[in-house]
Design a protein around this motif. Structure first.
Motif, short mmCIF file in Angstrom:
data_model
loop_
_atom_site.label_atom_id
_atom_site.label_comp_id
_atom_site.label_asym_id
_atom_site.label_seq_id
_atom_site.Cartn_x
_atom_site.Cartn_y
_atom_site.Cartn_z
N ARG A 62 0.83 -1.20 0.00
CA ARG A 62 0.00 0.00 0.00
C ARG A 62 0.87 1.26 0.00
NH1 ARG A 62 -2.66 -0.96 4.21
NH2 ARG A 62 -2.00 0.59 5.73
N ALA A 63 1.91 1.27 0.82
CA ALA A 63 2.77 2.45 0.90
C ALA A 63 3.49 2.70 -0.42
CB ALA A 63 3.78 2.29 2.03
N LEU A 64 4.00 1.63 -1.03
CA LEU A 64 4.67 1.77 -2.32
C LEU A 64 3.70 2.25 -3.40
CD1 LEU A 64 6.85 -1.45 -2.18
CD2 LEU A 64 7.73 0.90 -2.13
N SER A 65 2.51 1.70 -3.36
CA SER A 65 1.51 2.11 -4.35
C SER A 65 1.09 3.56 -4.17
CB SER A 65 0.28 1.20 -4.25
OG SER A 65 0.62 -0.15 -4.54
N CYS A 66 1.18 4.06 -2.94
CA CYS A 66 0.87 5.46 -2.68
C CYS A 66 1.99 6.39 -3.16
CB CYS A 66 0.66 5.69 -1.18
SG CYS A 66 -0.88 5.04 -0.50
N ILE A 80 12.04 0.96 8.54
CA ILE A 80 11.45 -0.34 8.82
C ILE A 80 12.42 -1.29 9.51
CG2 ILE A 80 9.83 -0.17 6.89
CD1 ILE A 80 11.76 -1.91 5.25
N ASP A 81 11.87 -2.42 9.95
CA ASP A 81 12.65 -3.48 10.58
C ASP A 81 12.84 -4.69 9.69
OD1 ASP A 81 12.83 -2.02 12.95
OD2 ASP A 81 11.02 -2.93 13.81
N GLU A 82 12.09 -4.76 8.57
CA GLU A 82 12.09 -5.96 7.74
C GLU A 82 12.44 -5.63 6.28
OE1 GLU A 82 11.77 -8.88 8.92
OE2 GLU A 82 10.80 -8.65 10.87
N PRO A 83 13.70 -5.32 6.00
CA PRO A 83 14.05 -4.94 4.63
C PRO A 83 13.84 -6.04 3.60
CG PRO A 83 16.02 -5.18 6.00
CD PRO A 83 14.84 -5.21 6.91
N ASP A 84 13.99 -7.29 3.99
CA ASP A 84 13.79 -8.38 3.03
C ASP A 84 12.36 -8.42 2.52
OD1 ASP A 84 16.42 -9.06 3.33
OD2 ASP A 84 16.05 -10.81 4.60
N VAL A 85 11.41 -8.14 3.41
CA VAL A 85 10.00 -8.13 3.01
C VAL A 85 9.75 -6.98 2.04
CG1 VAL A 85 7.61 -8.03 3.79
CG2 VAL A 85 9.33 -9.20 5.19
N LEU A 86 10.27 -5.81 2.37
CA LEU A 86 10.11 -4.66 1.48
C LEU A 86 10.65 -4.97 0.09
CD1 LEU A 86 9.63 -1.66 0.77
CD2 LEU A 86 11.95 -1.22 1.66
N ARG A 87 11.87 -5.46 0.00
CA ARG A 87 12.47 -5.69 -1.30
C ARG A 87 11.73 -6.78 -2.08
NH1 ARG A 87 14.39 -0.83 -1.67
NH2 ARG A 87 16.48 -0.47 -0.83
N ALA A 88 11.20 -7.78 -1.38
CA ALA A 88 10.42 -8.81 -2.06
C ALA A 88 9.14 -8.24 -2.66
CB ALA A 88 10.10 -9.94 -1.10
N VAL A 89 8.48 -7.36 -1.91
CA VAL A 89 7.26 -6.72 -2.41
C VAL A 89 7.59 -5.82 -3.60
CG1 VAL A 89 5.42 -5.08 -1.86
CG2 VAL A 89 6.05 -6.86 -0.21
N GLU A 90 8.67 -5.06 -3.50
CA GLU A 90 9.07 -4.21 -4.61
C GLU A 90 9.34 -5.03 -5.87
OE1 GLU A 90 11.37 -0.30 -2.85
OE2 GLU A 90 12.48 -2.20 -2.94
N ALA A 91 10.05 -6.11 -5.69
CA ALA A 91 10.37 -6.96 -6.86
C ALA A 91 9.10 -7.49 -7.51
CB ALA A 91 11.27 -8.11 -6.42
N ARG A 92 8.13 -7.86 -6.69
CA ARG A 92 6.86 -8.37 -7.23
C ARG A 92 6.11 -7.28 -7.99
NH1 ARG A 92 2.30 -8.38 -4.49
NH2 ARG A 92 3.31 -8.50 -2.44
N LEU A 93 6.09 -6.05 -7.40
CA LEU A 93 5.35 -4.96 -8.03
C LEU A 93 6.01 -4.50 -9.33
CD1 LEU A 93 4.40 -2.76 -4.94
CD2 LEU A 93 2.93 -4.31 -6.23
N MET A 94 7.32 -4.73 -9.42
CA MET A 94 8.04 -4.28 -10.62
C MET A 94 8.02 -5.31 -11.75
SD MET A 94 11.38 -2.39 -9.01
CE MET A 94 11.23 -0.85 -8.12
N LEU A 95 7.49 -6.49 -11.48
CA LEU A 95 7.42 -7.50 -12.54
C LEU A 95 6.53 -7.01 -13.67
CD1 LEU A 95 7.05 -10.82 -10.52
CD2 LEU A 95 9.01 -10.12 -11.88
N PRO A 96 6.94 -7.22 -14.92
CA PRO A 96 6.10 -6.80 -16.05
C PRO A 96 4.80 -7.59 -16.07
CG PRO A 96 7.93 -8.14 -16.82
CD PRO A 96 8.20 -7.86 -15.37
N VAL A 97 3.73 -6.91 -16.44
CA VAL A 97 2.43 -7.58 -16.54
C VAL A 97 2.41 -8.38 -17.83
CG1 VAL A 97 -0.05 -7.24 -16.72
CG2 VAL A 97 1.33 -5.72 -15.27
N SER A 98 2.10 -9.70 -17.74
CA SER A 98 2.12 -10.56 -18.92
C SER A 98 0.77 -10.52 -19.63
CB SER A 98 2.46 -11.99 -18.50
OG SER A 98 1.55 -12.45 -17.53
#
Length: 240
Positions: free
Chosen positions: A211-215, A222-240
């Motif tokens: 939600r924050a990235l989409s905003c 934050i305390d959980e950088p791995d979770v953030l980067r995983a979400v970013e990677a998912r959001l940046m995937l090209p739409v097929s």
């Protein structure tokens, strides 16, 4: 979407004892752009990196930081409470901590109990002001920041100001939201006003990061950088 600036809250405090040099090194290893840390003053006027008013929770000692001398604070073990591998870790003096940060990572100084002018001067002496900012929950310290150290960037909380307009009126450079008050409209308004936007979140729910990235939030404290980067990677995937 661009990757958010990663701020490790008290260092990488999930992997090392908070507000220590070990937590700083862990944050650097995790790819952090900025480290958030807390500052208090000893009885004899030495600035230390520690969150709590007392040393009880994060060291093998007891007592208020403000009542203890630098010699007493320097002798405490600030790592064993977290794990045996960190036995002997010390409460860092701010001077030592900043020396370890210089040229390696940006700094976000939360001033719990210290003269903000001293903090500013220590950053300036190391050429670190351009990648630094400050905040305090203490209203008196915030007033001192505005009056005495205008060249040290200041952050305010949306929960304190209640509006972007009041954040601007307070002379803020950075506006921090949390998971309960971040909205696309507020983030867009902050950007239009020239403010940098930031989220503080101590949890690990992917939906909050998404939600924050989409905003359009630019920085994540934050305390959980791995979770953030995983979400970013998912959001940046090209739409097929």
């Amino acid at each position: 979407m661009t990757k958010a600036i990663l701020i490790c809250h008290r260092g990488l405090s999930r992997q090392a004892p908070e507000n220590t040099l070990a937590a700083l090194e862990a944050a650097l290893a995790a790819g952090a752009d900025v480290i958030e840390f807390d500052i208090r003053t000893s009885r004899d006027g030495i600035l230390y990196v520690i969150h709590d008013e007392t040393v009880d929770r994060t060291t093998d000692g007891r007592g208020r930081v403000a009542d203890m001398t630098s010699a007493e604070l320097d002798g405490l073990d600030a790592g064993s409470w977290f794990g045996a591998a960190f036995a002997g870790e010390r409460i860092p003096r701010l001077s030592v901590f900043l020396d370890a940060c210089k040229g390696r990572i940006g700094t976000y100084a939360e001033i719990k109990a210290a003269d903000p002018a001293r903090v500013r001067d220590m950053l300036a002496a190391r050429g670190m002001l351009d990648r630094a900012w400050s905040f305090s929950f203490d209203e008196g310290i915030r007033a001192q920041m505005r009056a005495r150290v205008p060249d040290l960037r200041r952050m305010v909380l949306f929960q304190h100001t209640g509006s972007v307009e009041r954040a601007v009126a307070a002379g803020a450079h950075i506006l921090e939201f949390n998971e309960t008050n971040v909205t696309p409209e507020r983030v867009a308004q902050a950007h239009a006003a020239g403010l940098v936007t930031q989220l503080f979140y101590a949890g690990a729910e992917e939906a909050v990061f998404e939600r924050a990235l989409s905003c359009g939030v630019q920085q994540m404290n934050i305390d959980e950088p791995d979770v953030l980067r995983a979400v970013e990677a998912r959001l940046m995937l090209p739409v097929s």
